[in-house]
Design an enzyme around this catalytic site. Structure first.
Site, short mmCIF file in Angstrom:
data_model
loop_
_atom_site.label_atom_id
_atom_site.label_comp_id
_atom_site.label_asym_id
_atom_site.label_seq_id
_atom_site.Cartn_x
_atom_site.Cartn_y
_atom_site.Cartn_z
N ARG A 52 -57.44 94.63 102.19
CA ARG A 52 -56.13 94.23 102.68
C ARG A 52 -55.21 93.66 101.61
O ARG A 52 -54.05 94.05 101.51
CB ARG A 52 -56.27 93.16 103.78
CG ARG A 52 -56.52 93.71 105.15
CD ARG A 52 -57.33 92.70 105.94
NE ARG A 52 -58.65 92.58 105.33
CZ ARG A 52 -59.67 93.35 105.66
NH1 ARG A 52 -59.54 94.21 106.63
NH2 ARG A 52 -60.83 93.24 105.05
N THR A 53 -55.72 92.71 100.85
CA THR A 53 -54.82 91.99 99.96
C THR A 53 -54.23 92.95 98.92
O THR A 53 -53.02 92.97 98.69
CB THR A 53 -55.56 90.83 99.27
OG1 THR A 53 -56.15 90.03 100.28
CG2 THR A 53 -54.60 89.97 98.46
N LYS A 82 -66.17 94.46 78.27
CA LYS A 82 -66.47 94.45 76.83
C LYS A 82 -66.41 93.03 76.27
O LYS A 82 -66.59 92.82 75.09
CB LYS A 82 -65.43 95.30 76.07
CG LYS A 82 -65.36 96.75 76.51
CD LYS A 82 -64.34 97.47 75.64
CE LYS A 82 -64.05 98.86 76.17
NZ LYS A 82 -62.87 99.45 75.54
N ARG A 103 -56.68 88.71 91.48
CA ARG A 103 -57.82 88.17 92.24
C ARG A 103 -58.98 88.02 91.26
O ARG A 103 -59.30 88.95 90.53
CB ARG A 103 -58.23 89.09 93.39
CG ARG A 103 -59.57 88.67 93.99
CD ARG A 103 -59.87 89.33 95.29
NE ARG A 103 -59.02 88.82 96.36
CZ ARG A 103 -59.19 89.13 97.63
NH1 ARG A 103 -60.16 89.94 98.00
NH2 ARG A 103 -58.37 88.65 98.56
N HIS A 131 -56.11 80.89 98.32
CA HIS A 131 -55.59 82.24 98.61
C HIS A 131 -54.23 82.02 99.29
O HIS A 131 -54.08 82.24 100.49
CB HIS A 131 -56.59 82.96 99.52
CG HIS A 131 -56.37 84.44 99.64
ND1 HIS A 131 -55.23 85.08 99.20
CD2 HIS A 131 -57.19 85.40 100.15
CE1 HIS A 131 -55.36 86.37 99.45
NE2 HIS A 131 -56.53 86.60 100.03
C1 NCD Z 1 -60.42 86.76 102.51
C2 NCD Z 1 -60.68 86.49 101.05
O1 NCD Z 1 -60.81 87.41 100.24
O2 NCD Z 1 -60.74 85.31 100.73
N1 NCD Z 1 -60.05 88.08 102.74
C3 NCD Z 1 -58.72 88.42 102.63
O3 NCD Z 1 -58.13 88.32 101.59
N2 NCD Z 1 -58.12 88.84 103.75
C4 NCD Z 1 -61.48 86.28 103.41
C5 NCD Z 1 -62.88 86.77 103.22
O4 NCD Z 1 -63.17 87.56 102.32
O5 NCD Z 1 -63.73 86.35 104.00
#
Ligand code: NCD
Length: 317
Positions: A52-53, A82, A103, A131
């Site tokens: 999703r993100t 590397k 991320r 997040h």
């Molecule tokens: C979350 C995350 O990556 O922190 N997912 C997301 O971004 N929607 C929650 C999760 O992974 O449980």
């Protein structure tokens, strides 16, 4: 330069601006927004898995007319394998792109990246840290579903120690007059103590509980979460002990208010029984769609395009 690193950085005014803009994008004429970021390049640099993100950020960028460059498995497929440091990678990607959505598996990575980056960094999850963009879309969803954020009672359920979305949303909620926050978790993954200290300082009414069923009739929002298996390392037994403790099913829904909503950042791995999907109070897939609009608004926030400026740009054509 406007980075998005942690939820505490936003003022209530910022938040309201972003939520209002998200609503305008969602309810207005989407064509109005399709040239807002023409000529910009957004990089998505992901060292941890995501559906999703990453895809919603990329969709948001494309819907605003930006172009996207992407590494979806940067741990293996970028020069990190590397031995390149994150800082060097950021300097390099920052010389190609106009903003970096990052991320990373380490808490604090986004903050480190921001210190060396020539372009805005957007934290799309840093280890068990924060997040903030997920929290913003969670907040937007609460407002949309319940009509207001002030006055709500919310229960966070599940992995509150490692769940970074819970941390960020809790910080955002302190900017509002919530009635009460319940933290419901197995002992081993209770809410982070430093965040509880922060809540006390901000005079937020909260309570930690282990039993969920008693709380359900009192809340407007249940925010269910996945036990973050990847944070347990080789403590497989501990993971197995805590996962499966809180499964949201029809019996939970029967206890909840008629006007309430179930949210989850997703992915779910068993902690919400699919039988709940048919209930109109299951808000987690609406939450996903909202995320795209909120990320469009957040990208424009990063580039300093306020609602007014945006209008001006559109009217100029
Ligand atoms: C979350 C995350 O990556 O922190 N997912 C997301 O971004 N929607 C929650 C999760 O992974 O449980």
């Amino acid at each position: 330069m406007q980075h998005i690193i942690k939820a505490q950085q936003f003022t209530r005014k910022d938040i309201e601006k972003i939520l209002n803009l998200s609503q305008k994008i969602q309810e207005g004429d989407r064509e109005n927004f399709q040239e807002v970021l023409v000529g910009r390049i957004i990089a998505t640099l992901f060292y941890e898995p995501s559906t999703r993100t990453r895809l919603s950020f990329e969709t948001a960028a494309l819907r605003l007319g930006a172009s996207v460059i992407s590494t979806e498995n940067a741990r293996e497929f970028s020069s990190a394998s590397k031995g390149e440091t994150l800082e060097d990678t950021i300097r390099v990607v920052g010389s190609y792109a106009d903003a970096i959505v990052l991320r990373h598996f380490e808490t604090g990575a986004a903050e480190c990246a921001a210190q060396v980056s020539p372009v805005p960094i957007i934290n799309a999850g840093d280890g068990a840290g924060q997040h903030p963009t997920q929290a913003m879309l969670d907040l937007y969803t609460i407002q949309r579903e319940m009509g207001s954020i002030d006055g709500i009672t919310i229960a966070f359920v599940g992995d509150l120690l490692y769940g970074r979305t819970v941390h960020s949303l809790t910080y955002l909620l302190t900017k509002f007059k919530v009635k009460k926050i319940y933290f419901i978790a197995p002992k081993e993954v209770e809410m982070r103590k430093d965040i509880l200290v922060y809540l006390r300082k901000k005079r937020v009414n909260f309570e930690e509980r282990e039993d969920a069923l008693e709380i359900l009739p009192k809340v407007d929002v249940v925010y269910q979460t996945r036990i973050q298996k990847e944070r347990f390392g080789d403590r497989v037994e501990l993971y197995e002990q805590v996962c499966g403790k809180y499964i949201l099913d029809k019996s939970w829904m029967d206890k909840m208010k008629k006007r309430s909503v179930v949210l989850h950042p997703l992915p779910r791995v068993g902690e919400i029984n699919p039988e709940v999907d048919r209930d109109s109070r299951a808000g987690y897939f609406r939450q996903v769609e909202n995320g795209m609009y909120v990320r469009m608004a957040l990208l424009s926030f990063v580039f300093g395009i306020s609602d007014k400026g945006w209008k001006k740009r559109i009217l100029k054509k």
